[in-house]
Design a protein around this motif. Sequence first.
Motif, mmCIF file in Angstrom:
data_model
loop_
_atom_site.group_PDB
_atom_site.id
_atom_site.type_symbol
_atom_site.label_atom_id
_atom_site.label_comp_id
_atom_site.label_asym_id
_atom_site.label_seq_id
_atom_site.Cartn_x
_atom_site.Cartn_y
_atom_site.Cartn_z
ATOM 1 N N LYS A 1 9.381 -48.486 -73.604
ATOM 2 C CA LYS A 1 9.128 -49.371 -74.741
ATOM 3 C C LYS A 1 9.025 -50.820 -74.266
ATOM 4 N N ASP B 1 9.263 -45.220 -62.527
ATOM 5 C CA ASP B 1 8.124 -44.695 -63.274
ATOM 6 C C ASP B 1 7.311 -43.702 -62.441
ATOM 7 N N GLU C 1 9.253 -35.387 -69.653
ATOM 8 C CA GLU C 1 9.702 -36.230 -70.750
ATOM 9 C C GLU C 1 8.531 -36.950 -71.410
ATOM 10 N N LYS D 1 4.426 -43.308 -80.761
ATOM 11 C CA LYS D 1 5.822 -43.026 -80.442
ATOM 12 C C LYS D 1 5.986 -43.211 -78.950
ATOM 13 N N TYR D 2 7.081 -43.846 -78.551
ATOM 14 C CA TYR D 2 7.314 -44.142 -77.134
ATOM 15 C C TYR D 2 8.664 -43.622 -76.678
ATOM 16 N N GLY D 3 8.723 -43.247 -75.406
ATOM 17 C CA GLY D 3 10.010 -42.962 -74.810
ATOM 18 C C GLY D 3 10.783 -44.252 -74.621
ATOM 19 N N ASP D 4 12.095 -44.174 -74.687
ATOM 20 C CA ASP D 4 12.915 -45.381 -74.639
ATOM 21 C C ASP D 4 12.704 -46.177 -73.357
ATOM 22 N N SER D 5 12.480 -45.496 -72.260
ATOM 23 C CA SER D 5 12.404 -46.187 -70.972
ATOM 24 C C SER D 5 11.114 -46.984 -70.780
#
Length: 117
Positions: free
Chosen positions: A64, A89, A46, A58-62
């Motif tokens: 941010k 993580d 991911e 751009k970041y993954g939602d988890s």
Amino acid sequence: QVELVESGGGLVQAGGSLRLSCVASRRMFTSNNLGWYRQAPGNQRELVALITATGTTKYGDSVKGRFIVSSNSAKNTVYLQMNSLKPEDTAVYYCNLGVGVTTGRNWGQGTQVTVSS
């Protein structure tokens, strides 16, 4: 073929911080991005974060609000500052040279990040 070499992984307690680095064998073209992806056992790879040659992130939602991606174009390097780490993580973190805001075919060997509770 572009070589990508990650470093900085390790074992850290929950709530701690780590900084990952990825050095590319060439600089990004205007169309490129350098990104971080992760894969935990049994999960799909991911997006964690990426930064384009023009500085768009751009970041993954988890992640941010906890992780920060940055780059040093003079060193062909992308960094991932990971704060407030959580056990979820835990994964192997991979660097990728992509196009636009998507992945490309060049991947690093990965660096293990383990967060203990």
